[in-house]
Design a protein around this motif. Structure first.
Motif, PDB file in Angstrom:
ATOM      1  N   VAL A   1      20.159  84.608 -25.994  1.00 12.02           N
ATOM      2  CA  VAL A   1      18.976  85.011 -26.751  1.00 12.02           C
ATOM      3  C   VAL A   1      17.729  84.446 -26.088  1.00 12.02           C
ATOM      4  O   VAL A   1      17.789  83.430 -25.386  1.00 12.02           O
ATOM      5  CB  VAL A   1      19.046  84.554 -28.221  1.00 12.02           C
ATOM      6  N   SER A   2      16.602  85.108 -26.333  1.00 11.45           N
ATOM      7  CA  SER A   2      15.350  84.636 -25.764  1.00 11.45           C
ATOM      8  C   SER A   2      14.180  85.345 -26.422  1.00 11.45           C
ATOM      9  O   SER A   2      14.322  86.465 -26.928  1.00 11.45           O
ATOM     10  CB  SER A   2      15.312  84.877 -24.250  1.00 11.45           C
ATOM     11  N   ASP A   3      13.021  84.690 -26.380  1.00 10.63           N
ATOM     12  CA  ASP A   3      11.777  85.340 -26.767  1.00 10.63           C
ATOM     13  C   ASP A   3      11.159  86.081 -25.598  1.00 10.63           C
ATOM     14  O   ASP A   3      10.086  86.675 -25.739  1.00 10.63           O
ATOM     15  CB  ASP A   3      10.788  84.314 -27.325  1.00 10.63           C
ATOM     16  N   ASN A   4      11.826  86.042 -24.460  1.00 12.72           N
ATOM     17  CA  ASN A   4      11.413  86.812 -23.285  1.00 12.72           C
ATOM     18  C   ASN A   4      12.355  88.011 -23.151  1.00 12.72           C
ATOM     19  O   ASN A   4      13.470  87.873 -22.644  1.00 12.72           O
ATOM     20  CB  ASN A   4      11.476  85.938 -22.033  1.00 12.72           C
ATOM     21  N   PRO A   5      11.947  89.197 -23.605  1.00 12.06           N
ATOM     22  CA  PRO A   5      12.842  90.366 -23.557  1.00 12.06           C
ATOM     23  C   PRO A   5      13.325  90.698 -22.151  1.00 12.06           C
ATOM     24  O   PRO A   5      14.424  91.246 -21.979  1.00 12.06           O
ATOM     25  CB  PRO A   5      11.974  91.497 -24.133  1.00 12.06           C
ATOM     26  N   GLU A   6      12.527  90.360 -21.132  1.00 14.12           N
ATOM     27  CA  GLU A   6      12.950  90.655 -19.757  1.00 14.12           C
ATOM     28  C   GLU A   6      14.189  89.837 -19.386  1.00 14.12           C
ATOM     29  O   GLU A   6      15.062  90.329 -18.647  1.00 14.12           O
ATOM     30  CB  GLU A   6      11.798  90.368 -18.789  1.00 14.12           C
ATOM     31  N   TYR A   7      14.266  88.601 -19.873  1.00 14.32           N
ATOM     32  CA  TYR A   7      15.458  87.793 -19.615  1.00 14.32           C
ATOM     33  C   TYR A   7      16.696  88.458 -20.210  1.00 14.32           C
ATOM     34  O   TYR A   7      17.766  88.492 -19.588  1.00 14.32           O
ATOM     35  CB  TYR A   7      15.293  86.399 -20.225  1.00 14.32           C
ATOM     36  N   VAL A   8      16.564  88.974 -21.413  1.00 14.28           N
ATOM     37  CA  VAL A   8      17.711  89.571 -22.102  1.00 14.28           C
ATOM     38  C   VAL A   8      18.121  90.883 -21.420  1.00 14.28           C
ATOM     39  O   VAL A   8      19.318  91.144 -21.255  1.00 14.28           O
ATOM     40  CB  VAL A   8      17.390  89.794 -23.590  1.00 14.28           C
TER      41      VAL A   8
ATOM     42  N   LYS B   1      12.970  75.262 -37.208  1.00 12.47           N
ATOM     43  CA  LYS B   1      13.249  76.289 -36.208  1.00 12.47           C
ATOM     44  C   LYS B   1      14.727  76.271 -35.860  1.00 12.47           C
ATOM     45  O   LYS B   1      15.304  75.208 -35.647  1.00 12.47           O
ATOM     46  CB  LYS B   1      12.401  76.030 -34.963  1.00 12.47           C
ATOM     47  N   LYS B   2      15.339  77.444 -35.809  1.00 13.93           N
ATOM     48  CA  LYS B   2      16.776  77.535 -35.587  1.00 13.93           C
ATOM     49  C   LYS B   2      17.180  76.972 -34.226  1.00 13.93           C
ATOM     50  O   LYS B   2      16.479  77.168 -33.221  1.00 13.93           O
ATOM     51  CB  LYS B   2      17.246  78.993 -35.683  1.00 13.93           C
TER      52      LYS B   2
ATOM     53  N   GLU C   1      27.798  75.256 -30.519  1.00 11.88           N
ATOM     54  CA  GLU C   1      28.386  74.610 -31.690  1.00 11.88           C
ATOM     55  C   GLU C   1      27.407  74.562 -32.871  1.00 11.88           C
ATOM     56  O   GLU C   1      27.743  73.993 -33.914  1.00 11.88           O
ATOM     57  CB  GLU C   1      28.816  73.183 -31.328  1.00 11.88           C
ATOM     58  N   ALA C   2      26.228  75.144 -32.718  1.00  5.72           N
ATOM     59  CA  ALA C   2      25.144  74.862 -33.669  1.00  5.72           C
ATOM     60  C   ALA C   2      24.546  76.096 -34.330  1.00  5.72           C
ATOM     61  O   ALA C   2      23.413  76.033 -34.812  1.00  5.72           O
ATOM     62  CB  ALA C   2      24.048  74.066 -32.967  1.00  5.72           C
ATOM     63  N   LEU C   3      25.264  77.192 -34.393  1.00  7.39           N
ATOM     64  CA  LEU C   3      24.736  78.355 -35.107  1.00  7.39           C
ATOM     65  C   LEU C   3      24.567  78.003 -36.577  1.00  7.39           C
ATOM     66  O   LEU C   3      25.497  77.542 -37.236  1.00  7.39           O
ATOM     67  CB  LEU C   3      25.688  79.540 -34.947  1.00  7.39           C
ATOM     68  N   GLY C   4      23.356  78.200 -37.093  1.00  7.11           N
ATOM     69  CA  GLY C   4      23.059  77.845 -38.477  1.00  7.11           C
ATOM     70  C   GLY C   4      22.338  76.522 -38.622  1.00  7.11           C
ATOM     71  O   GLY C   4      21.830  76.202 -39.695  1.00  7.11           O
ATOM     72  N   SER C   5      22.295  75.728 -37.546  1.00 12.08           N
ATOM     73  CA  SER C   5      21.548  74.472 -37.556  1.00 12.08           C
ATOM     74  C   SER C   5      20.078  74.749 -37.245  1.00 12.08           C
ATOM     75  O   SER C   5      19.725  75.796 -36.697  1.00 12.08           O
ATOM     76  CB  SER C   5      22.121  73.502 -36.518  1.00 12.08           C
TER      77      SER C   5
ATOM     78  N   LEU D   1      17.997  84.352 -36.157  1.00 14.51           N
ATOM     79  CA  LEU D   1      17.509  83.223 -35.376  1.00 14.51           C
ATOM     80  C   LEU D   1      15.984  83.209 -35.258  1.00 14.51           C
ATOM     81  O   LEU D   1      15.402  82.180 -34.929  1.00 14.51           O
ATOM     82  CB  LEU D   1      18.108  83.263 -33.967  1.00 14.51           C
ATOM     83  N   GLY D   2      15.358  84.358 -35.498  1.00 16.40           N
ATOM     84  CA  GLY D   2      13.918  84.443 -35.326  1.00 16.40           C
ATOM     85  C   GLY D   2      13.508  84.534 -33.872  1.00 16.40           C
ATOM     86  O   GLY D   2      12.464  84.001 -33.478  1.00 16.40           O
ATOM     87  N   VAL D   3      14.314  85.214 -33.041  1.00 19.72           N
ATOM     88  CA  VAL D   3      13.997  85.402 -31.627  1.00 19.72           C
ATOM     89  C   VAL D   3      13.788  86.882 -31.345  1.00 19.72           C
ATOM     90  O   VAL D   3      14.148  87.748 -32.150  1.00 19.72           O
ATOM     91  CB  VAL D   3      15.113  84.843 -30.717  1.00 19.72           C
ATOM     92  N   SER D   4      13.242  87.182 -30.172  1.00 17.06           N
ATOM     93  CA  SER D   4      12.865  88.555 -29.846  1.00 17.06           C
ATOM     94  C   SER D   4      14.050  89.438 -29.475  1.00 17.06           C
ATOM     95  O   SER D   4      14.081  90.622 -29.817  1.00 17.06           O
ATOM     96  CB  SER D   4      11.854  88.561 -28.693  1.00 17.06           C
ATOM     97  N   ALA D   5      15.015  88.868 -28.748  1.00 13.59           N
ATOM     98  CA  ALA D   5      16.061  89.735 -28.208  1.00 13.59           C
ATOM     99  C   ALA D   5      17.350  88.955 -27.989  1.00 13.59           C
ATOM    100  O   ALA D   5      17.352  87.722 -27.871  1.00 13.59           O
ATOM    101  CB  ALA D   5      15.603  90.355 -26.885  1.00 13.59           C
ATOM    102  N   CYS D   6      18.455  89.710 -27.911  1.00 15.34           N
ATOM    103  CA  CYS D   6      19.795  89.117 -27.811  1.00 15.34           C
ATOM    104  C   CYS D   6      20.681  90.023 -26.968  1.00 15.34           C
ATOM    105  O   CYS D   6      20.593  91.260 -27.051  1.00 15.34           O
ATOM    106  CB  CYS D   6      20.367  88.949 -29.213  1.00 15.34           C
ATOM    107  N   ALA D   7      21.543  89.419 -26.171  1.00 13.10           N
ATOM    108  CA  ALA D   7      22.590  90.137 -25.446  1.00 13.10           C
ATOM    109  C   ALA D   7      23.936  89.596 -25.895  1.00 13.10           C
ATOM    110  O   ALA D   7      24.200  88.399 -25.772  1.00 13.10           O
ATOM    111  CB  ALA D   7      22.433  89.957 -23.933  1.00 13.10           C
ATOM    112  N   ALA D   8      24.778  90.453 -26.450  1.00 13.49           N
ATOM    113  CA  ALA D   8      26.116  90.047 -26.882  1.00 13.49           C
ATOM    114  C   ALA D   8      27.044  90.049 -25.669  1.00 13.49           C
ATOM    115  O   ALA D   8      27.156  91.062 -24.970  1.00 13.49           O
ATOM    116  CB  ALA D   8      26.633  91.000 -27.956  1.00 13.49           C
ATOM    117  N   LEU D   9      27.728  88.914 -25.453  1.00  8.62           N
ATOM    118  CA  LEU D   9      28.494  88.714 -24.233  1.00  8.62           C
ATOM    119  C   LEU D   9      29.928  88.283 -24.544  1.00  8.62           C
ATOM    120  O   LEU D   9      30.286  88.068 -25.699  1.00  8.62           O
ATOM    121  CB  LEU D   9      27.806  87.666 -23.358  1.00  8.62           C
ATOM    122  N   SER D  10      30.713  88.116 -23.497  1.00 12.96           N
ATOM    123  CA  SER D  10      32.138  87.832 -23.656  1.00 12.96           C
ATOM    124  C   SER D  10      32.420  86.373 -23.988  1.00 12.96           C
ATOM    125  O   SER D  10      33.497  86.056 -24.485  1.00 12.96           O
ATOM    126  CB  SER D  10      32.890  88.217 -22.378  1.00 12.96           C
TER     127      SER D  10
END
Length: 361
Positions: A190-197, A162-163, A153-157, A36-45
């Motif tokens: 996901v976010s470019d703010n690592p503190e959010y993630v 920009k993704k 619904e838009a992964l890959g769009s 995605l070109g983002v800083s951080a991600c949290a995998a969730l349920s």
């Protein structure tokens, strides 16, 4: 399945990492972030859990107002009610069917004039078509309102290169079984703010403090993805681009076969849709009657179809909600159809489905 999922899942079993912890979760988060070109991600349920956490991270509280697309699935707006806030619905614009930027600005100005500046905006990329994120983000920045980008619904769009999911302050995704890739059930923030993630990961693991014993200073949630599901996701990511190409091909097959009788949504300049679902709008009058016959005909042939999303402001549970509308979402609900769009469809399947439509009188 794409082929590599079994290998990753086997590895999870062999290394005894089954719970909502383990190396596949970290790897899945890193791989999705890189894609995605983002800083951080949290995998969730789930994607719904991701929106819930996003609202908490942005400090949305009871009594606050949150703007949301009305033409969407309930999972986009129900978390607003989870946190005690009030949804304010915005209608669609005719090109992408997503949140109308002009109505958005008018709504914000009206809410501010009434002394209720919205706390956040939830914009949805419907059926894989990206919204006009440049305009929406400019409006949000003008009024200093945070944006949650529902890209379930838009992964890959993408939009303007920009993704989808990478534009907002926070992006969310769903990996439910009906999405373009799946973890059998799951989502991501996901976010470019690592503190959010990091905050999302903390809240998603019951807000457990760093202590030898179980210490809790806040209410948390059991929203983390399991290592096994993340293993499936890693395998699915490897075929994501191929899935997008296939969905786009399926869309073109339908458009070639049905273009005389249906209007197919075009991609505006700068937009690239994953075409998660093929969702044409019928051209003829007496749409409700014809569409009902189409659904009945397809069902008789064991072919699933359904209407487009019923706008949230028409749902009984939100009948008292404030909505800024122009009639677009109601028109789409009464005029459109979701056709089978699974990645395993071949041209002969699409031809069979189209033939059934032609037989409707």
């Amino acid at each position: 399945m794409g082929g590599e999922e079994e290998r990753f899942v086997k590895e999870a079993f062999e290394t005894n990492w089954i719970s909502p912890a383990g190396p596949h979760i970290t790897a899945f988060e890193e791989e999705l972030s890189a894609y995605l070109g983002v800083s951080a991600c949290a995998a969730l349920s789930s994607g719904t859990a991701a929106i819930h956490l996003a609202l908490l991270i942005l400090d949305v509280k009871p009594g606050d107002e949150v703007i949301c697309s009305t033409f969407t699935f309930a999972g986009s707006c129900n978390p607003i009610v989870y946190v005690g806030a009030t949804p304010i619905f915005i209608d669609s614009e005719p090109q992408t069917w997503n949140m109308d930027p002009d109505l958005l600005k008018a709504a914000i100005e009206d809410r501010v004039a009434k002394g209720k500046k919205p706390k956040a905006i939830i914009v949805v990329h419907l059926y894989g078509m990206p919204a006009q994120m440049d305009r929406i983000m400019n409006i949000a920045r003008e009024f200093q309102i945070a944006v949650i980008e529902d890209a379930a619904e838009a992964l890959g769009s993408s939009y303007l290169g920009k993704k989808a999911g990478a534009w907002g302050d926070i992006g969310i995704f769903s990996f439910n079984g009906n999405k373009i890739i799946t973890t059998s059930g799951g989502g991501a923030l996901v976010s470019d703010n690592p503190e959010y993630v990091e905050r999302a990961k903390f809240l998603a693991t019951q807000a457990r403090e760093k202590a030898l014993h179980y210490e809790h200073r806040e209410i948390g949630y059991n929203y983390r993805l399991s290592n096994v599901c993340a293993a499936i996701g890693r395998g699915q990511l490897r075929v994501l681009d191929a899935r997008v190409q296939k969905r786009r091909q399926i869309f073109e097959w339908y458009r070639e076969l049905l273009g005389k009788h249906f209007i197919f949504p075009a991609e505006p300049e700068g937009a690239f849709s994953n075409r998660w679902l093929t969702t044409p709008v019928i051209k003829f009058s007496a749409k409700t009657e014809i569409l009902q016959k189409i659904h009945e005909k397809l069902e008789s042939e064991n072919i699933e179809s359904r209407p487009l999303w019923k706008p949230m402001h028409l749902q009984p549970v939100y009948k008292h909600a404030t909505v800024y509308q122009n009639g677009i979402s109601e028109y789409l609900f009464n005029s459109g159809i979701c056709l089978p769009s699974g990645s395993l469809l071949e041209k002969e399947d699409v031809e069979r489905i189209s033939k059934c439509l032609f037989e409707v009188k």
